[in-house]
Design an enzyme around this catalytic site. Structure first.
Site, mmCIF file in Angstrom:
data_model
loop_
_atom_site.group_PDB
_atom_site.id
_atom_site.type_symbol
_atom_site.label_atom_id
_atom_site.label_comp_id
_atom_site.label_asym_id
_atom_site.label_seq_id
_atom_site.Cartn_x
_atom_site.Cartn_y
_atom_site.Cartn_z
ATOM 1 N N GLU A 198 5.612 -6.491 3.413
ATOM 2 C CA GLU A 198 6.345 -5.515 3.091
ATOM 3 C C GLU A 198 6.790 -4.831 3.556
ATOM 4 O O GLU A 198 8.605 -4.038 4.149
ATOM 5 C CB GLU A 198 5.381 -5.205 2.183
ATOM 6 C CG GLU A 198 5.212 -6.344 0.776
ATOM 7 C CD GLU A 198 4.223 -5.590 0.162
ATOM 8 O OE1 GLU A 198 4.010 -6.425 -1.064
ATOM 9 O OE2 GLU A 198 3.867 -4.883 0.033
ATOM 10 N N GLY B 119 -12.641 10.893 -5.788
ATOM 11 C CA GLY B 119 -11.927 10.849 -5.006
ATOM 12 C C GLY B 119 -10.193 10.526 -6.372
ATOM 13 O O GLY B 119 -10.511 10.069 -7.229
#
Ligand SMILES: Cc1cc2nc3c(=O)[nH]c(=O)nc-3n(C[C@H](O)[C@H](O)[C@H](O)COP(=O)(O)OP(=O)(O)OC[C@H]3O[C@@H](n4cnc5c(N)ncnc54)[C@H](O)[C@@H]3O)c2cc1C
Length: 426
Positions: free
Chosen positions: A176, A17
């Site tokens: 948002e 990752g």
């Protein structure tokens, strides 16, 4: 040619990752006596906090993505392979990927999280999500396609369904996203779709808790709700989603909303890897780790970032919040601890240093709290902008984002209102 990595005789660490945790870890391990291979299924790092701006056409995807090869290019003990990890064989100390196998001495899992639909297959099938650049581009296309569709529709009930946008989850992502959609109603629809009645567009924000931004103070929750109300977002608190069939979303108060677009931002869960014992998985599908990020039951396998569930930190009995600063700080300490482990020195315990949190609402409002200081409105938005610019990886990305934000601010327009890859509904 990176001969150092090839010829290096040192313990081999594999990191799965290249998110916030993974890239911080490789930077911290520069020139350390460890050979590092970073694996990621993508060849870029994604700055997830700004995904909603890609989805709403404010930024292009390249502004929030950064090539992983560029990050490691000057780190001679580190190599990158674009590979999706499929399984781990913990006995053989080997990870299997779509491009082959990699042996390790130490393994660090930094796979982050994925959207949690809490087992509701129907919601998963029909809702949009916002976890990757692909998701954000799908959502951008979907929103613009809905506007186009509304233009050629004469049936008023169909127009209502097409122009109803429902965001589920009142955390920072939901707040948002709802704010950005409301800005599109206010500024994009009247400018680009003059034949459409913009007042027909509705943005709903549904939250099962009693307030938005539950991880922030009451004052910030109230502030965010006020800013969203001013933008015309219809907030529904203490209400959970029961089902969504692609046309109708049903809420637990019996109410239904006809909509083509549901954006699910109501939860995430850890992105685990097959081969690690399921006994090591805790709440939220995250790996149970000790204060050194060592996964329960393993000596040489660690987890950092969203995927790690650390028990024992008194302030965070249910694990740390799944946010970027936790990932970065865990990576910093793990880099230190790994070198200590290799040289048989005692390990240090992790303690999260919370510098605060923030969320932006619409074009120039935000809520911001840090070290007891709470701010709302325009000044908070300037702080939000500055911090996000600083946190972005790469000068080019900072410059592109800054220019785009200034353009959006001056022109009231979302710069990238294009459908480059049409979204096909399931
Ligand atoms: C829309 C959104 C908004 C957010 N806003 C904020 C915010 O404002 N502030 C904040 O602090 N946090 C925010 N977060 C949370 C923050 O992004 C995460 O906490 C952070 O990304 C966690 O970092 P990580 O390194 O653990 O995982 P990630 O950054 O998710 O990285 C995981 C990496 O692992 C790779 N990967 C996964 N599985 C595999 C596999 N099997 N094989 C190979 N590679 C794999 C992925 O490609 C990815 O690159 C937001 C998240 C989202 C989704």
């Amino acid at each position: 040619m990176n001969t150092d990595y090839k010829n290096m005789q040192a313990p081999h660490l594999i990191i799965i990752g290249g998110g916030f945790a993974g890239i911080e870890l490789v930077k911290q391990l520069k020139n350390k006596p460890v050979k590092v291979t970073l694996l990621d299924k993508n060849n870029y790092h994604t700055f997830q906090p700004l995904l909603y701006q890609v989805a709403s056409g404010g930024l292009g995807p390249d502004a929030i993505a950064y090539p992983l090869r560029k990050i490691i290019s000057k780190l001679s003990n580190i190599a990158f392979r674009m590979a999706e990890v499929l399984t781990v064989d913990t006995n053989k100390k080997c990870v299997s990927t779509n491009i082959g196998e990699f042996n390790f001495d130490y393994l660090c899992i930094a796979t982050g999280s994925q959207t949690n639909f809490f087992g509701n297959a129907e919601l998963e099938k029909y809702s949009m999500q916002l976890k990757s650049i692909t998701d954000a581009l799908d959502l951008r296309s979907d929103i613009l396609q809905e506007f186009e569709k509304a233009l050629s529709e004469s049936d008023t009930s169909n127009i209502t369904r097409i122009l109803n946008f429902v965001v589920v989850g009142g955390g920072p992502t939901g707040v948002e996203t709802a704010g950005a959609l409301a800005e599109m109603k206010k500024n994009v629809l009247p400018a680009d779709y003059t034949e459409l009645d913009a007042s027909k567009m509705n943005v709903y924000l549904i939250e099962s808790a009693s307030r938005l931004l539950a991880s922030m103070s009451e004052a910030s929750s109230t502030g965010a709700a006020k800013f969203l109300n001013e933008l015309g977002v219809q907030i529904k608190l203490n209400i959970a989603v029961v089902s969504y069939n692609g046309n109708t979303i049903t809420l637990n108060n019996g109410e239904t909303i006809e909509t083509d677009t549901v954006i699910w931002s109501a939860g995430v869960k850890g992105k685990s890897i097959d081969g690690i014992s399921i006994d090591a998985l805790g709440k939220g599908n995250r790996y149970k780790v000790n204060a050194h990020n060592q996964i329960e039951g393993y000596k040489n396998i660690f987890a950092i970032g969203d995927i790690a569930l650390m028990n024992g930190d008194e302030k965070y009995p249910n694990g740390h919040p799944m946010v970027a600063p936790v990932a970065v700080q865990q990576a910093q300490l793990f880099a230190k601890n790994l070198t200590h482990l290799i040289s048989n020195k005692p390990l240090q315990s992790f303690h999260y240093f919370d510098k605060g949190s923030m969320a932006t609402v619409g074009r120039h409002k935000a809520v911001f709290e840090s070290f007891g200081i709470k701010m709302q409105g325009y000044i908070a938005w300037l702080g939000w902008m500055f911090l996000h610019l600083m946190l972005l990886v790469g000068y080019r990305n900072r410059l592109i984002v800054f220019i785009n934000w200034m353009w959006n601010y001056i022109s009231y327009q979302r710069a990238i209102r294009i459908i480059t890859r049409p979204f096909v509904r399931k």
